[in-house]
Design a protein around this motif. Structure first.
Motif, PDB file in Angstrom:
ATOM      1  N   VAL A   1       0.881  -1.165   0.000  1.00 47.64           N
ATOM      2  CA  VAL A   1       0.000   0.000   0.000  1.00 47.64           C
ATOM      3  C   VAL A   1       0.916   1.211   0.000  1.00 47.64           C
ATOM      4  CG1 VAL A   1      -1.776   1.266   1.245  1.00 47.64           C
ATOM      5  CG2 VAL A   1      -1.782  -1.236   1.282  1.00 47.64           C
ATOM      6  N   PHE A   2       0.828   2.013  -1.041  1.00 48.43           N
ATOM      7  CA  PHE A   2       1.702   3.178  -1.161  1.00 48.43           C
ATOM      8  C   PHE A   2       1.037   4.364  -0.480  1.00 48.43           C
ATOM      9  CE2 PHE A   2       2.779   0.323  -4.624  1.00 48.43           C
ATOM     10  CZ  PHE A   2       4.120   0.111  -4.335  1.00 48.43           C
ATOM     11  N   SER A   3       1.130   4.343   0.840  1.00 44.46           N
ATOM     12  CA  SER A   3       0.585   5.399   1.680  1.00 44.46           C
ATOM     13  C   SER A   3       1.741   5.981   2.477  1.00 44.46           C
ATOM     14  CB  SER A   3      -0.483   4.811   2.607  1.00 44.46           C
ATOM     15  OG  SER A   3       0.098   3.803   3.423  1.00 44.46           O
ATOM     16  N   HIS A   4       1.439   6.776   3.452  1.00 46.48           N
ATOM     17  CA  HIS A   4       2.503   7.285   4.305  1.00 46.48           C
ATOM     18  C   HIS A   4       2.162   6.924   5.730  1.00 46.48           C
ATOM     19  CE1 HIS A   4       5.739   9.326   5.993  1.00 46.48           C
ATOM     20  NE2 HIS A   4       5.614  10.492   5.469  1.00 46.48           N
ATOM     21  N   PRO A   5       2.823   5.982   6.354  1.00 49.55           N
ATOM     22  CA  PRO A   5       3.967   5.239   5.825  1.00 49.55           C
ATOM     23  C   PRO A   5       3.520   4.128   4.872  1.00 49.55           C
ATOM     24  CG  PRO A   5       3.447   4.442   8.006  1.00 49.55           C
ATOM     25  CD  PRO A   5       2.515   5.604   7.737  1.00 49.55           C
ATOM     26  N   ASN A   6       4.462   3.654   4.042  1.00 52.69           N
ATOM     27  CA  ASN A   6       4.183   2.529   3.155  1.00 52.69           C
ATOM     28  C   ASN A   6       3.952   1.275   3.997  1.00 52.69           C
ATOM     29  OD1 ASN A   6       4.584   3.995   0.763  1.00 52.69           O
ATOM     30  ND2 ASN A   6       6.790   3.739   0.927  1.00 52.69           N
ATOM     31  N   ILE A   7       3.090   0.401   3.500  1.00 56.20           N
ATOM     32  CA  ILE A   7       2.772  -0.834   4.211  1.00 56.20           C
ATOM     33  C   ILE A   7       2.897  -1.984   3.227  1.00 56.20           C
ATOM     34  CG2 ILE A   7       0.981  -2.100   5.455  1.00 56.20           C
ATOM     35  CD1 ILE A   7      -0.284   0.643   6.083  1.00 56.20           C
ATOM     36  N   GLY A   8       3.527  -3.052   3.637  1.00 61.45           N
ATOM     37  CA  GLY A   8       3.635  -4.232   2.790  1.00 61.45           C
ATOM     38  C   GLY A   8       3.465  -5.495   3.617  1.00 61.45           C
ATOM     39  N   THR A   9       2.908  -6.527   2.992  1.00 58.60           N
ATOM     40  CA  THR A   9       2.742  -7.806   3.668  1.00 58.60           C
ATOM     41  C   THR A   9       3.023  -8.944   2.696  1.00 58.60           C
ATOM     42  OG1 THR A   9       0.391  -8.053   3.096  1.00 58.60           O
ATOM     43  CG2 THR A   9       0.891  -6.884   5.125  1.00 58.60           C
ATOM     44  N   VAL A  10       3.379 -10.082   3.253  1.00 58.67           N
ATOM     45  CA  VAL A  10       3.485 -11.316   2.469  1.00 58.67           C
ATOM     46  C   VAL A  10       3.241 -12.475   3.419  1.00 58.67           C
ATOM     47  CG1 VAL A  10       5.989 -11.538   2.740  1.00 58.67           C
ATOM     48  CG2 VAL A  10       4.860 -12.631   0.809  1.00 58.67           C
ATOM     49  N   GLY A  11       2.478 -13.455   2.967  1.00 62.34           N
ATOM     50  CA  GLY A  11       2.227 -14.632   3.783  1.00 62.34           C
ATOM     51  C   GLY A  11       1.110 -14.445   4.790  1.00 62.34           C
ATOM     52  N   LEU A  12       1.167 -15.257   5.830  1.00 63.98           N
ATOM     53  CA  LEU A  12       0.122 -15.301   6.831  1.00 63.98           C
ATOM     54  C   LEU A  12       0.235 -14.167   7.839  1.00 63.98           C
ATOM     55  CD1 LEU A  12       0.355 -19.114   7.703  1.00 63.98           C
ATOM     56  CD2 LEU A  12      -1.249 -18.027   6.129  1.00 63.98           C
ATOM     57  N   THR A  13      -0.904 -13.756   8.404  1.00 70.47           N
ATOM     58  CA  THR A  13      -0.882 -12.849   9.540  1.00 70.47           C
ATOM     59  C   THR A  13      -0.462 -13.657  10.762  1.00 70.47           C
ATOM     60  OG1 THR A  13      -3.158 -13.265  10.204  1.00 70.47           O
ATOM     61  CG2 THR A  13      -2.793 -11.501   8.572  1.00 70.47           C
ATOM     62  N   GLU A  14      -0.161 -12.993  11.856  1.00 67.64           N
ATOM     63  CA  GLU A  14       0.226 -13.713  13.066  1.00 67.64           C
ATOM     64  C   GLU A  14      -0.917 -14.618  13.541  1.00 67.64           C
ATOM     65  OE1 GLU A  14       2.115 -12.890  17.498  1.00 67.64           O
ATOM     66  OE2 GLU A  14       1.875 -11.217  16.105  1.00 67.64           O
ATOM     67  N   ASP A  15      -2.150 -14.115  13.524  1.00 66.10           N
ATOM     68  CA  ASP A  15      -3.298 -14.927  13.936  1.00 66.10           C
ATOM     69  C   ASP A  15      -3.468 -16.149  13.036  1.00 66.10           C
ATOM     70  OD1 ASP A  15      -3.884 -13.217  16.033  1.00 66.10           O
ATOM     71  OD2 ASP A  15      -5.413 -12.098  14.916  1.00 66.10           O
ATOM     72  N   GLN A  16      -3.315 -15.967  11.730  1.00 66.49           N
ATOM     73  CA  GLN A  16      -3.441 -17.094  10.797  1.00 66.49           C
ATOM     74  C   GLN A  16      -2.333 -18.119  11.030  1.00 66.49           C
ATOM     75  OE1 GLN A  16      -3.276 -14.748   7.214  1.00 66.49           O
ATOM     76  NE2 GLN A  16      -5.491 -14.871   6.879  1.00 66.49           N
ATOM     77  N   ALA A  17      -1.105 -17.651  11.288  1.00 68.54           N
ATOM     78  CA  ALA A  17       0.020 -18.557  11.527  1.00 68.54           C
ATOM     79  C   ALA A  17      -0.203 -19.372  12.797  1.00 68.54           C
ATOM     80  CB  ALA A  17       1.323 -17.771  11.614  1.00 68.54           C
ATOM     81  N   VAL A  18      -0.693 -18.730  13.850  1.00 69.85           N
ATOM     82  CA  VAL A  18      -0.970 -19.440  15.098  1.00 69.85           C
ATOM     83  C   VAL A  18      -2.069 -20.474  14.881  1.00 69.85           C
ATOM     84  CG1 VAL A  18      -1.891 -19.178  17.435  1.00 69.85           C
ATOM     85  CG2 VAL A  18      -0.132 -17.608  16.602  1.00 69.85           C
ATOM     86  N   ALA A  19      -3.120 -20.087  14.138  1.00 68.16           N
ATOM     87  CA  ALA A  19      -4.212 -21.026  13.863  1.00 68.16           C
ATOM     88  C   ALA A  19      -3.724 -22.225  13.051  1.00 68.16           C
ATOM     89  CB  ALA A  19      -5.344 -20.313  13.127  1.00 68.16           C
ATOM     90  N   LYS A  20      -2.791 -22.006  12.137  1.00 65.30           N
ATOM     91  CA  LYS A  20      -2.316 -23.075  11.259  1.00 65.30           C
ATOM     92  C   LYS A  20      -1.219 -23.929  11.902  1.00 65.30           C
ATOM     93  CE  LYS A  20      -0.760 -23.866   6.515  1.00 65.30           C
ATOM     94  NZ  LYS A  20      -0.540 -23.247   5.188  1.00 65.30           N
TER      95      LYS A  20
END
Length: 85
Positions: A36-55
């Motif tokens: 997301v090209f905002s201020h500040p920039n935001i980027g993600t890849v893969g699972l969120t922390e909640d999704q990783a814990v669930a999996k």
């Protein structure tokens, strides 16, 4: 479908391989990076922390804060944070 240029390129290659190459392929969209090209920039890849814990159950979380290289030659004091699971 995600609307990102790299995803479209991968899907195009899969389509061409399937239709014209005789090799059925599908694009793997599980770990597509987003930005997301905002201020500040935001980027993600893969699972969120909640999704990783669930999996996976318990996961290790690493966090780091740093000053981006592009700001080292300026008077900007902007910092970045990185979180890796």
């Amino acid at each position: 479908t995600l609307q990102l240029t790299p995803v479209a390129l991968a899907e195009g290659h899969c389509f061409a391989d399937t239709q014209y190459g005789g090799m059925e392929r599908f694009a793997d969209l599980e770990d597509v990076a987003t930005a997301v090209f905002s201020h500040p920039n935001i980027g993600t890849v893969g699972l969120t922390e909640d999704q990783a814990v669930a999996k996976y159950g318990k996961v290790k979380v690493f966090k780091s804060e740093f000053r981006p290289l592009k700001h080292t030659m300026t008077s900007s004091t902007e910092r970045s944070i990185m979180k890796i699971l």
